[in-house]
Write a protein that holds these residues in place. Structure first.
Motif, PDB file in Angstrom:
ATOM      1  N   HIS A 113      29.352 -18.838  -8.882  1.00  0.00           N
ATOM      2  CA  HIS A 113      29.789 -18.588  -7.629  1.00  0.00           C
ATOM      3  C   HIS A 113      28.922 -17.536  -6.818  1.00  0.00           C
ATOM      4  CE1 HIS A 113      32.688 -17.151  -4.517  1.00  0.00           C
ATOM      5  NE2 HIS A 113      33.636 -17.939  -5.038  1.00  0.00           N
ATOM      6  N   HIS A 130      31.029 -25.945  -2.897  1.00  0.00           N
ATOM      7  CA  HIS A 130      31.709 -27.058  -2.705  1.00  0.00           C
ATOM      8  C   HIS A 130      31.759 -27.347  -1.327  1.00  0.00           C
ATOM      9  CE1 HIS A 130      34.452 -30.476  -3.040  1.00  0.00           C
ATOM     10  NE2 HIS A 130      35.394 -30.079  -2.479  1.00  0.00           N
ATOM     11  N   GLN A 158      28.458 -28.638  -0.046  1.00  0.00           N
ATOM     12  CA  GLN A 158      28.123 -29.997  -0.720  1.00  0.00           C
ATOM     13  C   GLN A 158      28.938 -31.174   0.249  1.00  0.00           C
ATOM     14  OE1 GLN A 158      29.734 -31.376  -4.286  1.00  0.00           O
ATOM     15  NE2 GLN A 158      28.164 -32.760  -4.539  1.00  0.00           N
ATOM     16  N   LEU A 159      30.352 -30.638   0.764  1.00  0.00           N
ATOM     17  CA  LEU A 159      30.737 -31.499   1.493  1.00  0.00           C
ATOM     18  C   LEU A 159      30.035 -31.690   3.168  1.00  0.00           C
ATOM     19  CD1 LEU A 159      34.721 -30.523   0.972  1.00  0.00           C
ATOM     20  CD2 LEU A 159      33.188 -32.714  -0.098  1.00  0.00           C
ATOM     21  N   GLY A 189      37.879 -24.280  -0.085  1.00  0.00           N
ATOM     22  CA  GLY A 189      37.279 -24.336  -1.400  1.00  0.00           C
ATOM     23  C   GLY A 189      36.126 -23.431  -1.592  1.00  0.00           C
TER      24      GLY A 189
END
Length: 339
Positions: free
Chosen positions: A200, A131, A134-135, A127
């Protein structure tokens, strides 16, 4: 509240409907609805929004979902450790990798784990770096590779490797004369560029380099999908600025690319390996972390692909001027352990 209810709830959220979750869990829908009602009654707040289009978690439901996934992963890992034979390393390890990093060392990592530790189930999540970060912060990953060293508190952060950023375009493109192997920032600013969106990290890195020189950028498309971005570049819509992993991503297609270094800038991006503190890391995660670092060292040492260095290494001075282009090696020429 019990573990079974949490498993049911997580499956319902991920399925997006009670009927689909009941089929996946092999449980009658009325029984599943009853368990959900009990869970909501114990929490004291609604956990799901219901509509004709399906279900979605409420704010409280989303908070419970993230914590439940973390708890269930910890439970599964604890049971795996308890069931393992003495000396055996096994269990599931979730690793978050950005797309270009997957292309650079993903296959090497999977092969290393499969060959040396077949009892480890490797779960690679690809990803965008935001992201992935965050995970990892939510506890849904054991390991992650990110592009800054301050993305998560109270975690172990180690330098992994440094990537050079290149101007990339297909071999058949006429945007840059074929005898060039380097380009300046000013020259690149005059080309149509296809870049990731502004959120990004790579886009921000590129934008700051141009802004520091007071140069505009001619961005003709913003694409966060690596495969679509490279397809668009190959189709002649514009050039892009990416690390070498973007070309390695093209390996199976055999398409020919050029990668031009920037002669007037040290255009680099650092990769950092994030992991849990030693007391919270499973033996399987520690093994995968070691293999990740070994795969990165192998990539740097092989020199089959340009643009990868140790973070502590001092890169050689780059020569400017026009020289006969040395085309990027065909992707199929890379050894399988480095692709």
């Amino acid at each position: 509240m019990d573990i079974r209810q949490l498993r049911y709830f997580v499956q319902i959220v991920e399925a997006g409907s009670l009927s689909k979750a009941s089929r996946q869990l092999l449980i009658a829908q009325p029984a599943l609805s009853q368990q959900l009602a009990k869970l909501e009654g114990e929490v004291g707040k609604p956990l799901l929004n219901r509509s004709s289009k399906g279900i979605s978690p409420t704010r409280n439901g989303m908070a419970l979902y993230h914590h439940a996934r973390f708890m269930l992963r910890q439970l599964d890992q604890s049971l795996s450790i308890a069931r393992s034979e003495a000396g055996a390393v096994q269990g599931m390890v979730a690793v978050g990798l950005p797309a270009t990093t997957v292309s650079a060392i993903g296959l090497s990592l999977v092969r290393r784990i499969r060959d040396a530790y077949p009892s480890i189930l490797l779960n690679v999540v690809e990803g965008m770096s935001g992201h992935i970060g965050q995970l990892f912060r939510l506890g849904q990953l054991d390991l992650a590779i990110l592009f800054s060293n301050d993305a998560a508190r109270d975690m172990v952060v180690e330098p992994l490797l440094e990537e050079e950023l290149f101007l990339m375009l297909p071999r058949h493109s006429d945007l840059v004369p074929p005898d060039r192997e380097t380009i300046t920032i000013a020259e690149a600013s005059m080309l149509p560029l296809i870049l990731p969106t502004a959120s990004h990290g790579l886009r921000q890195r590129i934008a700051s380099e141009f802004e520091n020189r007071g140069l505009p950028t001619d961005v003709v498309a913003e694409i966060d999908s690596l495969s679509l971005l490279m397809n668009s570049v190959f189709d002649g819509i514009g050039a892009t600025i990416k690390p070498m992993g973007a070309i390695m991503h093209e390996g199976a297609r055999g398409r020919q690319w050029r990668h031009l270094s920037f002669s007037d800038a040290r255009f680099r991006r650092r990769n950092f390996l994030y992991s849990l503190p030693a007391g919270r890391m499973t033996p399987a995660a520690a093994v995968v972390a070691d293999e990740l670092k070994a795969a990165a060292r192998e990539l740097v040492a092989s020199r089959v692909w340009a643009g990868f260095d140790s973070i502590t290494a001092t890169p050689p001075a780059r020569r400017g001027g026009a020289a006969k282009a040395k085309p990027a090696p065909a992707p199929q020429e890379a050894p399988s352990r480095s692709a």
